[in-house]
Design a protein around this motif. Structure first.
Motif, PDB file in Angstrom:
ATOM      1  N   ILE A  49       1.352  -1.280   0.051  1.00 20.85           N
ATOM      2  CA  ILE A  49       0.770  -0.070  -0.100  1.00 20.85           C
ATOM      3  C   ILE A  49       0.434   1.576   0.268  1.00 20.85           C
ATOM      4  CG2 ILE A  49      -1.501   1.359   1.207  1.00 20.85           C
ATOM      5  CD1 ILE A  49      -2.406  -1.585   2.234  1.00 20.85           C
ATOM      6  N   LEU A  50       1.600   1.955   1.006  1.00 21.36           N
ATOM      7  CA  LEU A  50       2.523   3.245   1.016  1.00 21.36           C
ATOM      8  C   LEU A  50       3.860   2.089   1.529  1.00 21.36           C
ATOM      9  CD1 LEU A  50       0.231   4.867   3.775  1.00 21.36           C
ATOM     10  CD2 LEU A  50       0.632   5.173   0.994  1.00 21.36           C
ATOM     11  N   LYS A  51       4.306   1.468   0.646  1.00 15.65           N
ATOM     12  CA  LYS A  51       5.671   1.221   1.099  1.00 15.65           C
ATOM     13  C   LYS A  51       6.801   1.970   1.868  1.00 15.65           C
ATOM     14  CE  LYS A  51       5.391  -1.451  -3.509  1.00 15.65           C
ATOM     15  NZ  LYS A  51       4.338  -0.910  -4.718  1.00 15.65           N
ATOM     16  N   GLY A  52       6.548   1.237   2.657  1.00 12.66           N
ATOM     17  CA  GLY A  52       8.239   1.584   3.213  1.00 12.66           C
ATOM     18  C   GLY A  52       7.642   3.211   4.175  1.00 12.66           C
ATOM     19  N   TYR A  53       6.322   3.221   4.081  1.00 13.41           N
ATOM     20  CA  TYR A  53       5.999   4.942   5.137  1.00 13.41           C
ATOM     21  C   TYR A  53       5.887   4.643   6.299  1.00 13.41           C
ATOM     22  CZ  TYR A  53       3.069   8.118   7.313  1.00 13.41           C
ATOM     23  OH  TYR A  53       2.364   9.033   7.557  1.00 13.41           O
ATOM     24  N   GLU A  54       6.827   5.175   7.156  1.00 16.85           N
ATOM     25  CA  GLU A  54       6.656   5.398   8.490  1.00 16.85           C
ATOM     26  C   GLU A  54       5.721   6.390   8.956  1.00 16.85           C
ATOM     27  OE1 GLU A  54      10.741   5.468  10.754  1.00 16.85           O
ATOM     28  OE2 GLU A  54      10.165   3.779  10.581  1.00 16.85           O
ATOM     29  N   LEU A  55       4.687   5.883   9.487  1.00 21.07           N
ATOM     30  CA  LEU A  55       4.505   7.349  11.013  1.00 21.07           C
ATOM     31  C   LEU A  55       5.164   7.482  11.365  1.00 21.07           C
ATOM     32  CD1 LEU A  55       0.905   7.919  11.169  1.00 21.07           C
ATOM     33  CD2 LEU A  55       0.924   6.399  12.783  1.00 21.07           C
ATOM     34  N   PRO A  56       4.600   9.402  11.032  1.00 22.89           N
ATOM     35  CA  PRO A  56       5.938   9.802  12.045  1.00 22.89           C
ATOM     36  C   PRO A  56       6.019   9.888  13.503  1.00 22.89           C
ATOM     37  CG  PRO A  56       4.791  11.120   9.960  1.00 22.89           C
ATOM     38  CD  PRO A  56       3.969  10.070  10.219  1.00 22.89           C
ATOM     39  N   ASN A  57       6.651  10.261  14.168  1.00 22.24           N
ATOM     40  CA  ASN A  57       6.690   9.856  15.647  1.00 22.24           C
ATOM     41  C   ASN A  57       6.585  10.980  16.916  1.00 22.24           C
ATOM     42  OD1 ASN A  57       8.536  10.223  18.626  1.00 22.24           O
ATOM     43  ND2 ASN A  57       9.048   8.758  18.304  1.00 22.24           N
ATOM     44  N   GLU A  58       6.093  12.236  15.706  1.00 23.57           N
ATOM     45  CA  GLU A  58       5.679  13.110  15.955  1.00 23.57           C
ATOM     46  C   GLU A  58       3.638  12.997  16.254  1.00 23.57           C
ATOM     47  OE1 GLU A  58       7.269  13.980  14.060  1.00 23.57           O
ATOM     48  OE2 GLU A  58       8.735  13.456  15.160  1.00 23.57           O
ATOM     49  N   THR A  59       3.553  12.477  15.467  1.00 20.84           N
ATOM     50  CA  THR A  59       1.902  11.653  15.148  1.00 20.84           C
ATOM     51  C   THR A  59       1.677  10.716  15.991  1.00 20.84           C
ATOM     52  OG1 THR A  59       2.463  12.544  12.667  1.00 20.84           O
ATOM     53  CG2 THR A  59       0.605  11.197  13.283  1.00 20.84           C
ATOM     54  N   VAL A  60       2.278   9.590  16.031  1.00 19.52           N
ATOM     55  CA  VAL A  60       2.016   9.137  16.831  1.00 19.52           C
ATOM     56  C   VAL A  60       2.510   9.181  18.505  1.00 19.52           C
ATOM     57  CG1 VAL A  60       3.311   6.765  18.189  1.00 19.52           C
ATOM     58  CG2 VAL A  60       3.791   6.884  15.582  1.00 19.52           C
ATOM     59  N   LYS A  61       2.634  10.108  19.028  1.00 18.02           N
ATOM     60  CA  LYS A  61       2.843  10.536  20.645  1.00 18.02           C
ATOM     61  C   LYS A  61       2.034  11.605  20.382  1.00 18.02           C
ATOM     62  CE  LYS A  61       7.394  10.380  21.672  1.00 18.02           C
ATOM     63  NZ  LYS A  61       8.866  11.151  21.865  1.00 18.02           N
ATOM     64  N   ARG A  62       1.329  12.289  19.666  1.00 20.83           N
ATOM     65  CA  ARG A  62       0.231  12.726  19.612  1.00 20.83           C
ATOM     66  C   ARG A  62      -1.520  11.873  20.277  1.00 20.83           C
ATOM     67  NH1 ARG A  62       1.609  15.931  15.690  1.00 20.83           N
ATOM     68  NH2 ARG A  62       0.211  15.343  14.067  1.00 20.83           N
ATOM     69  N   SER A  63      -0.978  11.134  18.960  1.00 22.68           N
ATOM     70  CA  SER A  63      -2.157  10.554  18.790  1.00 22.68           C
ATOM     71  C   SER A  63      -1.787  10.177  20.374  1.00 22.68           C
ATOM     72  CB  SER A  63      -2.200   9.138  17.989  1.00 22.68           C
ATOM     73  OG  SER A  63      -2.361   9.651  17.027  1.00 22.68           O
ATOM     74  N   LEU A  64      -1.037   9.184  21.122  1.00 19.84           N
ATOM     75  CA  LEU A  64      -1.151   8.407  22.617  1.00 19.84           C
ATOM     76  C   LEU A  64      -1.492   8.972  23.429  1.00 19.84           C
ATOM     77  CD1 LEU A  64       1.897   6.323  22.120  1.00 19.84           C
ATOM     78  CD2 LEU A  64       0.151   5.808  22.079  1.00 19.84           C
ATOM     79  N   ASP A  65      -1.357  10.743  23.407  1.00 22.05           N
ATOM     80  CA  ASP A  65      -1.687  12.018  24.662  1.00 22.05           C
ATOM     81  C   ASP A  65      -3.197  12.158  24.598  1.00 22.05           C
ATOM     82  OD1 ASP A  65       1.049  12.533  24.807  1.00 22.05           O
ATOM     83  OD2 ASP A  65       1.055  13.705  23.118  1.00 22.05           O
ATOM     84  N   TYR A  66      -2.616  12.359  23.371  1.00 25.13           N
ATOM     85  CA  TYR A  66      -5.318  11.933  22.618  1.00 25.13           C
ATOM     86  C   TYR A  66      -5.670  11.088  23.704  1.00 25.13           C
ATOM     87  CZ  TYR A  66      -9.139  12.503  20.989  1.00 25.13           C
ATOM     88  OH  TYR A  66     -11.081  13.303  20.928  1.00 25.13           O
ATOM     89  N   ILE A  67      -5.343   9.733  23.014  1.00 25.12           N
ATOM     90  CA  ILE A  67      -6.452   8.493  23.888  1.00 25.12           C
ATOM     91  C   ILE A  67      -5.770   8.071  25.638  1.00 25.12           C
ATOM     92  CG2 ILE A  67      -5.497   5.674  24.168  1.00 25.12           C
ATOM     93  CD1 ILE A  67      -4.494   6.253  20.965  1.00 25.12           C
ATOM     94  N   ALA A  68      -4.532   8.546  26.077  1.00 20.31           N
ATOM     95  CA  ALA A  68      -4.482   9.346  27.457  1.00 20.31           C
ATOM     96  C   ALA A  68      -4.652   9.798  28.051  1.00 20.31           C
ATOM     97  CB  ALA A  68      -3.413   9.452  27.944  1.00 20.31           C
ATOM     98  N   SER A  69      -5.616  11.059  27.638  1.00 21.74           N
ATOM     99  CA  SER A  69      -6.414  11.969  27.927  1.00 21.74           C
ATOM    100  C   SER A  69      -8.215  12.332  28.089  1.00 21.74           C
ATOM    101  CB  SER A  69      -6.583  13.232  27.084  1.00 21.74           C
ATOM    102  OG  SER A  69      -6.930  12.963  26.233  1.00 21.74           O
ATOM    103  N   TRP A  70      -8.615  10.504  27.619  1.00 24.30           N
ATOM    104  CA  TRP A  70      -9.731   9.882  27.715  1.00 24.30           C
ATOM    105  C   TRP A  70     -10.546   9.550  29.151  1.00 24.30           C
ATOM    106  CZ3 TRP A  70      -9.572   6.684  22.673  1.00 24.30           C
ATOM    107  CH2 TRP A  70      -9.694   6.945  21.404  1.00 24.30           C
ATOM    108  N   ASN A  71      -9.575   9.024  29.602  1.00 23.48           N
ATOM    109  CA  ASN A  71      -9.895   8.088  31.261  1.00 23.48           C
ATOM    110  C   ASN A  71     -11.094   7.190  30.565  1.00 23.48           C
ATOM    111  OD1 ASN A  71      -9.933   7.629  33.502  1.00 23.48           O
ATOM    112  ND2 ASN A  71     -11.682   8.888  33.967  1.00 23.48           N
ATOM    113  N   TRP A  72     -10.534   6.638  30.144  1.00 19.96           N
ATOM    114  CA  TRP A  72     -11.181   4.752  29.397  1.00 19.96           C
ATOM    115  C   TRP A  72     -10.575   3.575  28.714  1.00 19.96           C
ATOM    116  CZ3 TRP A  72     -16.205   5.948  28.028  1.00 19.96           C
ATOM    117  CH2 TRP A  72     -16.832   4.917  27.905  1.00 19.96           C
ATOM    118  N   ASP A  73     -11.159   2.516  29.140  1.00 25.01           N
ATOM    119  CA  ASP A  73     -10.334   1.210  29.032  1.00 25.01           C
ATOM    120  C   ASP A  73      -9.980   1.292  27.594  1.00 25.01           C
ATOM    121  OD1 ASP A  73      -9.465  -1.268  29.871  1.00 25.01           O
ATOM    122  OD2 ASP A  73     -11.308  -1.906  30.053  1.00 25.01           O
TER     123      ASP A  73
END
Length: 169
Positions: A49-73
């Motif tokens: 699909i996206l040969k060799g594409y790597e999700l940028p580290n900053e995008t991963v961390k922003r996503s994890l920040d957002y998920i952590a803010s949920w207070n959800w299982d």
């Protein structure tokens, strides 16, 4: 177990479905870190699909920040391609665990040797799934590549040994 929290979440899922409004957050979140892999499996199109594409580290961390803010299982599963091809995989795991996000990983096991298994078990990762496509090497190797079955089985042994040595993980 917090039964009130579980009840609240069940109500949120129920009313999200009935009212077509997102009261609930997802339980499982899969983050495809990379479209690079050590194999070219028959059933997988990730590397095509996206040969060799790597999700940028900053995008991963922003996503994890957002998920952590949920207070959800919720559970974040790091996947790919092969997530252990990323040079920053342990930085990502450490960041996610530090944020209090339940973190898991899916690997084909092709890169995991004794040293990497020790690092994985010590990382705070709560679960790792190693892909096995059959009970015999003929089945698994036909789907992935010759020698993949033995590598996956060796990986499981390395991980089990590391877990015993570390007393958990």
């Amino acid at each position: 177990m917090n039964y009130l929290k579980e009840f609240e979440e069940n109500l949120a899922y129920h009313f999200s479905e009935k009212l077509n409004y997102p009261f609930a957050k997802p339980h499982w979140i899969y983050i495809s870190l990379s479209h690079s892999c050590t194999y070219n499996c028959q059933m997988c199109g990730v590397v095509k699909i996206l040969k060799g594409y790597e999700l940028p580290n900053e995008t991963v961390k922003r996503s994890l920040d957002y998920i952590a803010s949920w207070n959800w299982d919720s559970v974040v599963t790091l996947t790919g391609g092969e997530p252990f091809l990323r040079s920053d995989i342990f930085d990502i795991i450490k960041y996610s665990v530090k944020k209090g996000v339940r973190t898991e990983c899916i690997s084909n096991g092709s890169l995991i040797d004794k040293e990497l298994a020790n690092k994985i078990i010590a990382s705070g990762l709560q679960n790792i799934a190693v892909s096995l496509d059959g009970a015999k090497s003929e089945t698994h190797d036909h789907i992935r590549e010759k020698g993949a079955f033995e590598k996956a089985v060796s990986t499981l042994k390395y991980l089990a040994k590391a877990k015993r040595e570390f007393g958990g993980g």
